[in-house]
Design a protein around this motif. Structure first.
Motif, mmCIF file in Angstrom:
data_model
loop_
_atom_site.group_PDB
_atom_site.id
_atom_site.type_symbol
_atom_site.label_atom_id
_atom_site.label_comp_id
_atom_site.label_asym_id
_atom_site.label_seq_id
_atom_site.Cartn_x
_atom_site.Cartn_y
_atom_site.Cartn_z
ATOM 1 N N LEU A 161 -2.917 -13.082 5.677
ATOM 2 C CA LEU A 161 -3.316 -11.838 5.032
ATOM 3 C C LEU A 161 -2.717 -10.667 5.803
ATOM 4 C CD1 LEU A 161 -5.040 -10.170 3.040
ATOM 5 C CD2 LEU A 161 -6.975 -10.493 4.609
ATOM 6 N N TYR A 162 -1.942 -9.827 5.100
ATOM 7 C CA TYR A 162 -1.265 -8.695 5.724
ATOM 8 C C TYR A 162 -1.906 -7.374 5.291
ATOM 9 C CZ TYR A 162 2.633 -11.679 7.191
ATOM 10 O OH TYR A 162 3.407 -12.642 7.793
ATOM 11 N N GLU A 163 -2.017 -6.451 6.235
ATOM 12 C CA GLU A 163 -2.569 -5.122 5.949
ATOM 13 C C GLU A 163 -1.761 -4.080 6.712
ATOM 14 O OE1 GLU A 163 -4.218 -1.765 5.028
ATOM 15 O OE2 GLU A 163 -4.781 -3.618 3.993
ATOM 16 N N ARG A 164 -1.324 -3.028 5.995
ATOM 17 C CA ARG A 164 -0.492 -2.014 6.646
ATOM 18 C C ARG A 164 -1.302 -1.101 7.572
ATOM 19 N NH1 ARG A 164 1.270 0.967 1.089
ATOM 20 N NH2 ARG A 164 -0.808 1.452 0.280
ATOM 21 N N THR A 217 -2.432 -7.122 10.899
ATOM 22 C CA THR A 217 -2.658 -5.724 10.553
ATOM 23 C C THR A 217 -1.542 -4.852 11.118
ATOM 24 O OG1 THR A 217 -4.038 -5.429 12.524
ATOM 25 C CG2 THR A 217 -5.164 -6.035 10.480
ATOM 26 N N GLY A 218 -1.515 -3.592 10.654
ATOM 27 C CA GLY A 218 -0.509 -2.653 11.125
ATOM 28 C C GLY A 218 0.890 -3.016 10.714
ATOM 29 N N THR A 219 1.038 -3.727 9.598
ATOM 30 C CA THR A 219 2.360 -4.188 9.149
ATOM 31 C C THR A 219 2.586 -3.819 7.688
ATOM 32 O OG1 THR A 219 2.347 -6.059 10.686
ATOM 33 C CG2 THR A 219 3.852 -6.194 8.808
ATOM 34 N N GLU A 220 3.618 -3.042 7.442
ATOM 35 C CA GLU A 220 4.017 -2.693 6.083
ATOM 36 C C GLU A 220 4.939 -3.799 5.573
ATOM 37 O OE1 GLU A 220 4.158 -0.247 2.703
ATOM 38 O OE2 GLU A 220 3.371 0.573 4.568
ATOM 39 N N VAL A 221 4.452 -4.576 4.615
ATOM 40 C CA VAL A 221 5.223 -5.719 4.119
ATOM 41 C C VAL A 221 6.340 -5.231 3.196
ATOM 42 C CG1 VAL A 221 5.139 -7.828 2.750
ATOM 43 C CG2 VAL A 221 3.292 -7.299 4.347
ATOM 44 N N THR A 222 7.528 -5.767 3.396
ATOM 45 C CA THR A 222 8.693 -5.473 2.568
ATOM 46 C C THR A 222 9.189 -6.780 1.944
ATOM 47 O OG1 THR A 222 10.207 -5.851 4.402
ATOM 48 C CG2 THR A 222 9.359 -3.601 4.126
ATOM 49 N N ALA A 262 -1.992 -7.176 -3.358
ATOM 50 C CA ALA A 262 -3.237 -6.425 -3.523
ATOM 51 C C ALA A 262 -3.098 -5.091 -2.795
ATOM 52 C CB ALA A 262 -4.410 -7.232 -2.974
ATOM 53 N N THR A 263 -2.068 -4.335 -3.183
ATOM 54 C CA THR A 263 -1.710 -3.114 -2.461
ATOM 55 C C THR A 263 -2.480 -1.886 -2.919
ATOM 56 O OG1 THR A 263 0.213 -3.077 -3.943
ATOM 57 C CG2 THR A 263 0.582 -3.815 -1.689
ATOM 58 N N GLY A 264 -3.415 -2.048 -3.852
ATOM 59 C CA GLY A 264 -4.346 -0.976 -4.172
ATOM 60 C C GLY A 264 -3.756 0.163 -4.971
#
Length: 325
Positions: free
Chosen positions: A86-89, A129-134, A149-151
């Protein structure tokens, strides 16, 4: 029976406590099936039981965005046996709930995120966390399935005119204190629910003089079905907030907000305000989803990046995505 059973067994951390959103009451009052903002299985117990079956083939699943939708998708997929990242920017999980819970009477909303965080840890989800997925990161990870699920983000310029911070702010700016807010505030409400009324109450508690303007028949129109209308309006009026209804906003420019009365078309000018705050809805943050189309074998999107709605639909869609994988 689950809550008393968990208490009896000493598993208090497994209990998801009521967040007092009255979503369940609102559903019943609208003649809809009972549901729970916290637990998508309520009202769908038969289908939900089938959805918890172990996955026929465990997959490497990448979930992008750790708001309620992404957290629930990751949790459900992991419980079914998938290997989930699970990734979260942002620096912490929670998405918009971390903004919502800052306001008076909405603090309990943090319980949604707290419960999901515990469940993610128990399910063995890997959190980044703290990662902007590209798309490049997705290609490097090479997952079998991706759930986006980028909101969503507030609509910042919904009306014609030349305006912006620090005089005109969106509602998120106001809640997190991104810019100073003056003593006299015009709050333009096209939300009609707690999102608007709780923010205005926060401002009133800070000593601001707030005038609310809405195109609705009355302020807080979305609160009627959940039984919160009377008390919310009472608190706001006692704190000096004024209500103006049935006014459409046409333009914001040069220190003036121009509107018109809906039934007479008479022009109404709002001038002399230190700050104008807009609560006029969000736009889907779906750019990454469209960039990933055709790049991964299985691609799903859930929550506000499909269409901005409430937390209930975000959690529900997250659960359904985890069941589909």
């Amino acid at each position: 029976p689950d809550a008393p059973r968990k208490a009896q067994e000493g598993r208090l951390d497994d209990i998801r406590y009521c967040i007092r959103d009255n979503f369940c009451v609102g559903r019943v009052n609208q003649s809809k099936p009972l549901a729970c903002i916290h637990n998508p299985e309520v009202g769908e117990e038969a289908r939900a039981a089938a959805g918890r079956r172990p996955a026929a083939e465990p997959k490497n699943v990448m979930v992008i965005g750790a708001g309620p939708a992404g957290m629930e998708a990751a949790r459900t997929a992991a419980v079914r046996g998938h290997r989930v990242k699970l990734y979260e920017r942002a620096a912490e999980t929670g998405g918009q709930v971390n903004i919502i819970r800052r306001r008076p009477g909405r603090e309990a909303m943090a319980g949604i995120v707290a419960g999901l965080r515990r469940e993610l840890k128990k399910a063995g989800v890997t959190l980044v966390t703290g990662t902007e997925v590209t798309p490049e990161i997705v290609r490097r990870e090479n997952p079998d399935a991706v759930v986006v699920a980028t909101g969503s983000q507030p609509i910042c310029r919904p009306f014609p005119g030349d305006y912006g911070p620090p005089w005109v702010l969106n509602v998120w700016d106001a809640i997190v204190g991104r810019h100073p807010i003056g003593a006299k505030v015009l709050f333009i409400d096209q939300n009609g629910g707690h999102h608007a009324t709780a923010t205005v109450e926060m401002l009133a508690d800070q000593g601001k003089k707030v005038d609310m303007v809405t195109s609705d028949l009355f302020v807080g129109i979305q609160l009627a079905s959940i039984g919160d209308l009377y008390l919310s309006r009472q608190r706001l009026l006692q704190k000096g907030v004024t209500f103006t209804t049935d006014v459409m906003i046409d333009e914001i420019d040069a220190g003036t907000v121009r509107g018109r009365e809906m039934y007479t078309n008479r022009t109404v000018l709002y001038e002399g305000y230190d700050t104008v705050i807009l609560d006029v809805g969000n736009r889907a943050d779906d750019q990454l989803y469209h960039r990933l189309k055709g790049q991964v074998a299985e691609l799903l999107r859930v929550g506000d990046c499909v269409a901005p709605r409430g937390i209930d639909m975000a959690v529900y869609e997250g659960r359904r995505a985890g069941e589909r994988l």
